[in-house]
Scaffold this motif. Structure first.
Motif, short mmCIF file in Angstrom:
data_model
loop_
_atom_site.label_atom_id
_atom_site.label_comp_id
_atom_site.label_asym_id
_atom_site.label_seq_id
_atom_site.Cartn_x
_atom_site.Cartn_y
_atom_site.Cartn_z
N ILE A 58 95.41 95.51 34.06
CA ILE A 58 96.04 94.14 33.38
C ILE A 58 96.82 94.41 32.22
CG2 ILE A 58 94.95 92.21 31.91
CD1 ILE A 58 92.36 92.35 33.72
N ALA A 59 96.71 95.42 31.54
CA ALA A 59 97.76 95.80 30.54
C ALA A 59 99.11 95.70 31.13
CB ALA A 59 97.28 96.99 29.56
N GLN A 60 99.00 96.64 31.94
CA GLN A 60 100.14 96.81 32.86
C GLN A 60 100.76 95.52 33.53
OE1 GLN A 60 101.61 99.95 32.96
NE2 GLN A 60 103.46 99.25 33.54
N GLU A 61 100.10 94.67 33.67
CA GLU A 61 100.63 93.54 34.36
C GLU A 61 101.41 92.54 33.24
OE1 GLU A 61 101.23 91.26 37.55
OE2 GLU A 61 99.23 92.24 37.64
N PHE A 62 100.89 92.73 31.96
CA PHE A 62 101.47 92.13 30.88
C PHE A 62 102.62 92.60 30.59
CE2 PHE A 62 96.81 90.92 29.22
CZ PHE A 62 96.88 89.74 29.72
N LEU A 63 102.55 94.07 30.53
CA LEU A 63 103.98 94.93 30.28
C LEU A 63 104.93 94.48 31.26
CD1 LEU A 63 105.33 96.81 28.32
CD2 LEU A 63 104.47 98.75 29.93
N GLU A 64 104.70 94.51 32.52
CA GLU A 64 105.67 94.08 33.38
C GLU A 64 106.42 92.66 33.28
OE1 GLU A 64 103.93 94.54 37.73
OE2 GLU A 64 103.47 96.72 36.89
N HIS A 65 105.51 91.93 33.04
CA HIS A 65 105.87 90.47 32.48
C HIS A 65 106.61 90.26 31.41
CE1 HIS A 65 102.62 88.00 35.07
NE2 HIS A 65 102.99 89.07 35.88
N ALA A 66 106.34 91.14 30.39
CA ALA A 66 106.97 91.04 29.13
C ALA A 66 108.54 91.54 29.63
CB ALA A 66 106.53 91.95 28.08
N GLU A 67 108.64 92.62 30.52
CA GLU A 67 110.03 93.41 30.83
C GLU A 67 110.69 92.18 31.61
OE1 GLU A 67 108.54 96.90 32.51
OE2 GLU A 67 108.37 97.93 30.49
N GLN A 68 110.20 91.48 32.36
CA GLN A 68 110.75 90.76 33.31
C GLN A 68 111.24 89.61 32.30
OE1 GLN A 68 107.84 90.06 36.28
NE2 GLN A 68 108.76 91.55 37.58
N GLU A 69 110.63 89.13 31.50
CA GLU A 69 110.89 88.08 30.47
C GLU A 69 112.15 88.48 29.68
OE1 GLU A 69 109.83 85.50 31.51
OE2 GLU A 69 107.51 85.35 31.49
N GLU A 70 112.19 89.50 29.36
CA GLU A 70 113.27 90.55 28.60
C GLU A 70 114.47 90.38 29.43
OE1 GLU A 70 114.42 94.36 25.88
OE2 GLU A 70 112.51 94.09 26.61
N ASP A 96 100.54 85.63 39.72
CA ASP A 96 99.79 86.93 39.23
C ASP A 96 98.71 86.49 38.48
OD1 ASP A 96 101.76 88.36 40.65
OD2 ASP A 96 102.95 88.75 38.86
N LEU A 97 98.77 85.79 37.37
CA LEU A 97 97.76 85.45 36.54
C LEU A 97 96.51 84.78 37.13
CD1 LEU A 97 100.24 84.27 33.54
CD2 LEU A 97 98.93 86.63 33.62
N ILE A 98 96.96 83.80 38.17
CA ILE A 98 95.75 83.10 38.74
C ILE A 98 95.32 84.20 39.68
CG2 ILE A 98 95.37 81.51 40.81
CD1 ILE A 98 98.05 80.01 39.65
N ARG A 99 95.85 85.26 40.15
CA ARG A 99 94.98 86.13 40.98
C ARG A 99 94.21 87.14 39.97
NH1 ARG A 99 96.77 91.02 41.09
NH2 ARG A 99 98.93 90.63 40.53
N LEU A 100 94.66 87.34 38.66
CA LEU A 100 93.78 88.19 37.65
C LEU A 100 92.49 87.11 37.49
CD1 LEU A 100 96.57 89.79 35.38
CD2 LEU A 100 95.17 90.91 37.21
N LEU A 101 92.66 85.98 37.37
CA LEU A 101 91.77 85.21 36.64
C LEU A 101 90.68 85.00 38.00
CD1 LEU A 101 93.54 82.07 34.93
CD2 LEU A 101 91.81 83.77 34.06
N THR A 102 90.97 84.98 39.30
CA THR A 102 90.20 85.05 40.34
C THR A 102 89.38 86.22 40.31
OG1 THR A 102 91.83 83.78 41.38
CG2 THR A 102 90.14 84.32 42.82
N GLN A 103 90.07 87.44 40.29
CA GLN A 103 89.18 88.64 40.22
C GLN A 103 88.21 88.68 38.77
OE1 GLN A 103 92.16 91.57 39.35
NE2 GLN A 103 93.08 91.69 41.76
N PHE A 104 88.58 87.92 37.87
CA PHE A 104 87.51 87.86 36.71
C PHE A 104 86.42 87.06 37.26
CE2 PHE A 104 90.47 89.68 33.46
CZ PHE A 104 89.37 90.01 32.61
N SER A 105 86.72 86.03 37.95
CA SER A 105 85.57 85.14 38.21
C SER A 105 84.57 85.90 39.12
CB SER A 105 86.09 83.73 38.59
OG SER A 105 86.86 83.90 39.45
N ARG A 106 85.10 86.54 40.18
CA ARG A 106 84.32 87.19 40.92
C ARG A 106 83.58 88.44 40.38
NH1 ARG A 106 88.78 88.66 44.28
NH2 ARG A 106 89.40 86.80 45.55
N ALA A 107 84.40 89.14 39.37
CA ALA A 107 83.27 90.27 38.73
C ALA A 107 82.35 89.61 37.91
CB ALA A 107 84.40 90.89 37.89
N ALA A 108 82.62 88.43 37.47
CA ALA A 108 81.39 87.76 36.51
C ALA A 108 80.25 87.53 37.02
CB ALA A 108 81.96 86.40 35.79
#
Length: 156
Positions: A41-53, A144-156
């Protein structure tokens, strides 16, 4: 017209402000998530930061092409940005909350960029094309973020 050009520069500086705020929020989330044993997840945040840059750079280049000055001044950054930086407690947010915060910001950016694309219409095809590119990336980030949230709700 020079009035139209100044209006476009102003709109692009608002988009630039939006991207700069998003970079900072994603970087913050990247470092906080890195400390939470969440490398993917951290990696996803970093990739997004780099794309926004990359977006910020492209907006700045376009502003220069139009004879304007890109506004990187941190003072007033939140006033220019379409999105908020995040909650004041973002250093204590859960991963789930960080993802939700980023998703909300992406949705606001998407809405704002759609409006800019429509506004540009045939007035300035180059700027419209740039904004369409950025819009497509933001839509991908939201997915991407929706996919991460979906993974979270499955894990919960």
């Amino acid at each position: 017209s020079s009035e139209g050009r100044l209006q476009t520069i102003d709109i692009l500086n608002q988009a630039l402000g939006t991207e700069l705020v998003c970079i900072l929020r994603y970087k913050n989330h990247y470092f906080c998530a890195s400390g939470m044993e969440s490398p993917s997840i951290a990696q996803e945040f970093l990739e997004h930061a780099e794309q926004e840059e990359d977006h910020a750079d492209r907006l700045a280049e376009r502003i220069i092409q139009l004879g304007g000055r890109p506004d990187f001044n941190p003072g007033g950054l939140l006033l220019r940005s379409h999105t908020e930086y995040g909650s004041e407690f973002s250093d204590s947010l859960s991963l789930h909350s960080m993802i939700e915060e980023d998703l909300l910001a992406e949705r606001i950016a998407i809405e704002g960029y759609r409006e800019i694309v429509l506004y540009m219409g045939d007035r300035d095809p180059t700027t419209r094309s740039l904004m369409e590119d950025l819009l497509a990336d933001e839509e991908e980030h939201a997915a991407d973020l929706i996919r991460l949230l979906t993974q979270f709700s499955r894990a919960a």
